[in-house]
Design a protein around this motif. Structure first.
Motif, mmCIF file in Angstrom:
data_model
loop_
_atom_site.group_PDB
_atom_site.id
_atom_site.type_symbol
_atom_site.label_atom_id
_atom_site.label_comp_id
_atom_site.label_asym_id
_atom_site.label_seq_id
_atom_site.Cartn_x
_atom_site.Cartn_y
_atom_site.Cartn_z
ATOM 1 N N GLU A 9 0.805 -1.217 0.000
ATOM 2 C CA GLU A 9 0.000 0.000 0.000
ATOM 3 C C GLU A 9 0.843 1.275 0.000
ATOM 4 N N PRO A 10 1.587 1.530 -1.079
ATOM 5 C CA PRO A 10 2.336 2.785 -1.125
ATOM 6 C C PRO A 10 1.377 3.964 -1.288
ATOM 7 N N VAL B 173 -3.331 9.938 -1.255
ATOM 8 C CA VAL B 173 -3.818 8.854 -2.111
ATOM 9 C C VAL B 173 -2.949 7.630 -1.849
ATOM 10 N N ARG B 174 -3.582 6.484 -1.802
ATOM 11 C CA ARG B 174 -2.873 5.238 -1.554
ATOM 12 C C ARG B 174 -3.259 4.231 -2.640
ATOM 13 N N LEU B 175 -2.272 3.584 -3.230
ATOM 14 C CA LEU B 175 -2.506 2.529 -4.219
ATOM 15 C C LEU B 175 -2.332 1.186 -3.514
ATOM 16 N N PRO C 53 0.058 -0.665 -11.582
ATOM 17 C CA PRO C 53 -0.125 0.547 -12.385
ATOM 18 C C PRO C 53 1.214 1.092 -12.878
ATOM 19 N N ARG C 54 1.201 1.755 -14.019
ATOM 20 C CA ARG C 54 2.421 2.343 -14.569
ATOM 21 C C ARG C 54 2.969 3.437 -13.670
ATOM 22 N N SER C 55 2.069 4.232 -13.073
ATOM 23 C CA SER C 55 2.485 5.311 -12.190
ATOM 24 C C SER C 55 1.317 5.746 -11.332
#
Length: 58
Positions: free
Chosen positions: A20-21, A31-33, A51-53
């Protein structure tokens, strides 16, 4: 289990994790991915494509 430096629990086949960066502006927003992983017999595998970015999460 938390995946952090110094963790002593061995990783084993069948274990699942989330990665979870995030990016945060204190007092404003963040925002957390999140990405799910599982440990296979040959190493970690993602449940989804990375995801790419952070600017292109899908």
């Amino acid at each position: 289990m938390t995946l952090v430096h110094g963790e002593t629990i061995p990783l084993a086949s069948g274990m699942c994790f989330s990665e979870e960066p995030g990016r945060f502006l204190p007092g404003k927003f963040g925002v957390r991915l999140k990405d799910g992983l599982h440990m296979s017999g040959t190493g970690p595998r993602r449940f989804s494509e990375t995801p790419r970015s952070i600017d292109a999460p899908v």
